[in-house]
Design a protein around this motif. Structure first.
Motif, PDB file in Angstrom:
ATOM      1  N   VAL A 235       0.766  -1.161  -0.017  1.00  0.00           N
ATOM      2  CA  VAL A 235      -0.017   0.077  -0.061  1.00  0.00           C
ATOM      3  C   VAL A 235       0.910   1.378  -0.001  1.00  0.00           C
ATOM      4  N   PRO A 236       1.195   2.007  -1.098  1.00  0.00           N
ATOM      5  CA  PRO A 236       1.993   3.049  -1.158  1.00  0.00           C
ATOM      6  C   PRO A 236       1.601   4.370  -0.202  1.00  0.00           C
ATOM      7  N   ALA A 237       2.610   4.653   0.100  1.00  0.00           N
ATOM      8  CA  ALA A 237       2.423   6.016   1.224  1.00  0.00           C
ATOM      9  C   ALA A 237       1.625   7.268   0.628  1.00  0.00           C
ATOM     10  N   ARG A 238       0.677   7.738   1.178  1.00  0.00           N
ATOM     11  CA  ARG A 238       0.039   8.893   0.763  1.00  0.00           C
ATOM     12  C   ARG A 238       0.275  10.084   2.095  1.00  0.00           C
ATOM     13  N   ARG A 239       1.371  10.516   1.995  1.00  0.00           N
ATOM     14  CA  ARG A 239       1.727  11.343   3.304  1.00  0.00           C
ATOM     15  C   ARG A 239       0.874  12.503   3.349  1.00  0.00           C
ATOM     16  N   GLY A 240       0.483  13.119   2.165  1.00  0.00           N
ATOM     17  CA  GLY A 240      -0.597  14.157   2.552  1.00  0.00           C
ATOM     18  C   GLY A 240      -1.773  13.818   3.094  1.00  0.00           C
ATOM     19  N   LEU A 241      -2.220  12.839   2.551  1.00  0.00           N
ATOM     20  CA  LEU A 241      -3.716  12.282   3.298  1.00  0.00           C
ATOM     21  C   LEU A 241      -3.593  11.655   4.670  1.00  0.00           C
ATOM     22  N   GLY A 242      -2.326  11.020   4.684  1.00  0.00           N
ATOM     23  CA  GLY A 242      -2.141  10.440   6.251  1.00  0.00           C
ATOM     24  C   GLY A 242      -1.879  11.695   7.190  1.00  0.00           C
ATOM     25  N   ALA A 243      -1.184  12.765   7.034  1.00  0.00           N
ATOM     26  CA  ALA A 243      -0.827  14.015   7.786  1.00  0.00           C
ATOM     27  C   ALA A 243      -2.235  14.553   7.961  1.00  0.00           C
ATOM     28  N   GLY A 244      -3.019  14.652   7.007  1.00  0.00           N
ATOM     29  CA  GLY A 244      -4.405  15.339   6.910  1.00  0.00           C
ATOM     30  C   GLY A 244      -5.202  14.656   8.062  1.00  0.00           C
ATOM     31  N   LEU A 245      -5.163  13.275   7.891  1.00  0.00           N
ATOM     32  CA  LEU A 245      -6.044  12.724   8.738  1.00  0.00           C
ATOM     33  C   LEU A 245      -5.838  12.528  10.351  1.00  0.00           C
ATOM     34  N   MET A 246      -4.262  12.668  10.511  1.00  0.00           N
ATOM     35  CA  MET A 246      -3.954  12.608  11.829  1.00  0.00           C
ATOM     36  C   MET A 246      -4.236  14.207  12.451  1.00  0.00           C
ATOM     37  N   LEU A 247      -4.096  15.044  11.505  1.00  0.00           N
ATOM     38  CA  LEU A 247      -4.371  16.436  11.938  1.00  0.00           C
ATOM     39  C   LEU A 247      -5.836  16.661  12.220  1.00  0.00           C
ATOM     40  N   THR A 248      -6.618  15.802  11.413  1.00  0.00           N
ATOM     41  CA  THR A 248      -8.303  16.017  11.687  1.00  0.00           C
ATOM     42  C   THR A 248      -8.517  15.472  12.755  1.00  0.00           C
ATOM     43  N   ALA A 249      -8.074  14.338  12.989  1.00  0.00           N
ATOM     44  CA  ALA A 249      -8.390  13.730  14.583  1.00  0.00           C
ATOM     45  C   ALA A 249      -8.054  14.660  15.725  1.00  0.00           C
ATOM     46  N   MET A 250      -7.017  15.307  15.619  1.00  0.00           N
ATOM     47  CA  MET A 250      -6.631  16.269  16.730  1.00  0.00           C
ATOM     48  C   MET A 250      -7.599  17.303  16.530  1.00  0.00           C
ATOM     49  N   LEU A 251      -7.862  17.934  15.268  1.00  0.00           N
ATOM     50  CA  LEU A 251      -8.618  19.004  15.145  1.00  0.00           C
ATOM     51  C   LEU A 251     -10.083  18.742  15.755  1.00  0.00           C
ATOM     52  N   MET A 252     -10.676  17.620  15.476  1.00  0.00           N
ATOM     53  CA  MET A 252     -12.117  17.369  16.116  1.00  0.00           C
ATOM     54  C   MET A 252     -11.758  17.114  17.570  1.00  0.00           C
ATOM     55  N   HIS A 253     -10.982  16.514  17.976  1.00  0.00           N
ATOM     56  CA  HIS A 253     -11.013  16.446  19.401  1.00  0.00           C
ATOM     57  C   HIS A 253     -10.728  17.723  20.070  1.00  0.00           C
ATOM     58  N   GLY A 254     -10.154  18.941  19.707  1.00  0.00           N
ATOM     59  CA  GLY A 254     -10.114  19.766  20.075  1.00  0.00           C
ATOM     60  C   GLY A 254     -11.169  20.664  20.089  1.00  0.00           C
ATOM     61  N   LEU A 255     -11.952  20.690  18.962  1.00  0.00           N
ATOM     62  CA  LEU A 255     -13.060  21.570  19.000  1.00  0.00           C
ATOM     63  C   LEU A 255     -14.181  20.913  19.802  1.00  0.00           C
ATOM     64  N   TRP A 256     -14.170  19.753  20.031  1.00  0.00           N
ATOM     65  CA  TRP A 256     -15.238  19.033  21.103  1.00  0.00           C
ATOM     66  C   TRP A 256     -14.858  19.416  22.565  1.00  0.00           C
ATOM     67  N   ASP A 257     -13.519  19.183  22.852  1.00  0.00           N
ATOM     68  CA  ASP A 257     -13.328  19.916  24.232  1.00  0.00           C
ATOM     69  C   ASP A 257     -13.722  21.520  24.362  1.00  0.00           C
TER      70      ASP A 257
END
Length: 376
Positions: A235-257
């Motif tokens: 499964v080839p690396a998709r670094r832009g997507l991967g970084a975006g998803l990790m940041l999205t998880a943090m952002l959603m967590h932050g907005l919820w808090d």
């Protein structure tokens, strides 16, 4: 070897479907890091539990029972959705333990308090009360849980072979953290109410209702993003997507808090609902996108069974299709119960073939016979 047989062996090799997971790997540094951090987290948590057991035993027991049952329900759901090249239970357990013990005790409890103290000194108590959790927990906690996914990738590189595996392992890690945190809030609620167990049940109800857009989902998205960022052999690396998803998880967590601080008395009180809607949507998209390779591995594994007449083409489409396509197939059959039994037997056959590395063994023959019996 026929083309279909070659595809079968390739699917087994690429997916790591037949591999076992062994946590104890003395020659692997990741094992010692995992073990030491779990042990350290256990020491910190034991101190918390001893306080709760001494002063708020009723609240602690209520939290353990209620959130233990909730955790079992989510474990069953995650396992239910992991229906293709399934994650071994030992690997799922290792992820849950990391989230429950290490990410909570060795990271979150210590790191969050330290950072919040700095915010309080720098910006004052009011700012920290409103924004401290939102600016601290999403970073500390998601990185702590993500570290568990990374360690398990190092320990189980032959098993975590796709972003979907990262999604499932991340969900188990996040669920462990979530249940540990929920139990802590149960007795902390009683402590804040001078030992009132009724307050504990208010906390239990509130956190149960808010349990869907929570840590198991944040870390599932983070875990899939981490695997996409790193890449796997097939499964080839998709670094832009991967970084975006990790940041999205943090952002959603932050907005919820931060939802209470953002909302106040304004219309923005809809923030939690909007965060939940977006988070569930992102999770569903990641699931649908990452599961495609798992379905292809299932198809390649079982196509030889179509060639020899054990499985029909329409059954293979259902077996390697989405949950909705499987449901539609079962409902379309003259006898849905029989169709469901046949699909279940074929799923067992797929796992047996993978366990035996595609060889023609007695166990595989028995699994084929079970398919024939299921047809009735």
């Amino acid at each position: 070897m026929s083309t279909l047989s070659a595809q079968r062996y390739r699917a087994i090799e690429q997916s790591g479907w037949s591999e076992d997971f062994h946590l104890v790997q003395p020659h692997n540094l990741a094992f010692w890091v995992y073990g030491l951090l779990v042990a350290g987290g256990a020491v910190v948590l034991s101190g918390q539990v001893s306080i709760a057991a001494a002063a708020y035993s009723g609240a602690l027991i209520s939290g353990i029972i209620a959130f233990g049952l909730l955790g079992i329900a989510y474990l069953c759901f995650i396992h239910y959705e992991d229906r293709y090249t399934t994650v071994p239970r030992s690997l799922a357990a290792a992820g849950f333990v990391w989230g429950f013990v290490a990410a909570t005790g060795a990271f979150a409890l210590l790191g969050n308090d330290a950072v919040m103290s700095l915010y309080s000194k720098a910006f004052g108590a009011s700012f920290t009360f409103d924004w401290g959790a939102a600016l601290t927990a999403p970073i500390n906690e998601e990185l702590a849980k993500g570290a568990g996914v990374l360690l398990l990738l190092t320990l189980a590189s032959r098993l975590i072979r796709s972003p979907f595996d990262g999604l499932i392992v991340g969900a188990f890690v996040g669920l462990g953290f979530q249940i540990s945190e929920d139990i802590a809030y149960a007795w902390i609620g009683a402590a804040n109410a001078f030992g009132d167990v009724g307050q504990t049940w208010s906390t239990i109800i509130a956190r149960t209702l808010a349990s869907i857009p929570s840590h198991w989902m944040y870390t599932a998205i983070f875990g899939a993003g981490l695997i996409w960022f790193i890449g796997r052999p097939d499964v080839p690396a998709r670094r832009g997507l991967g970084a975006g998803l990790m940041l999205t998880a943090m952002l959603m967590h932050g907005l919820w808090d931060a939802s209470a601080a953002i909302a106040g008395d304004s219309i923005f009180s809809l923030v939690p609902a909007l965060v939940a809607f977006v988070l569930i949507g992102v999770f569903a998209w990641v699931y649908d996108d990452s599961v495609a390779v798992e379905r292809e591995w299932m198809r390649e594994l079982m196509e030889p069974e179509v060639e020899i007449g054990v499985v029909t083409p329409t059954e293979l489409d259902a077996l390697a299709g989405s949950r909705s396509s499987l449901r539609d197939y079962v409902r379309s059959r003259p006898n849905p119960r029989t169709a469901k039994r046949v699909i279940g037997a074929e799923t067992d056959l797929a796992h047996q073939i993978a366990r035996d590395h595609g060889a023609e063994t007695a166990a595989v023959a028995r699994a084929r016979a079970a398919v024939a019996r299921a047809r009735g």
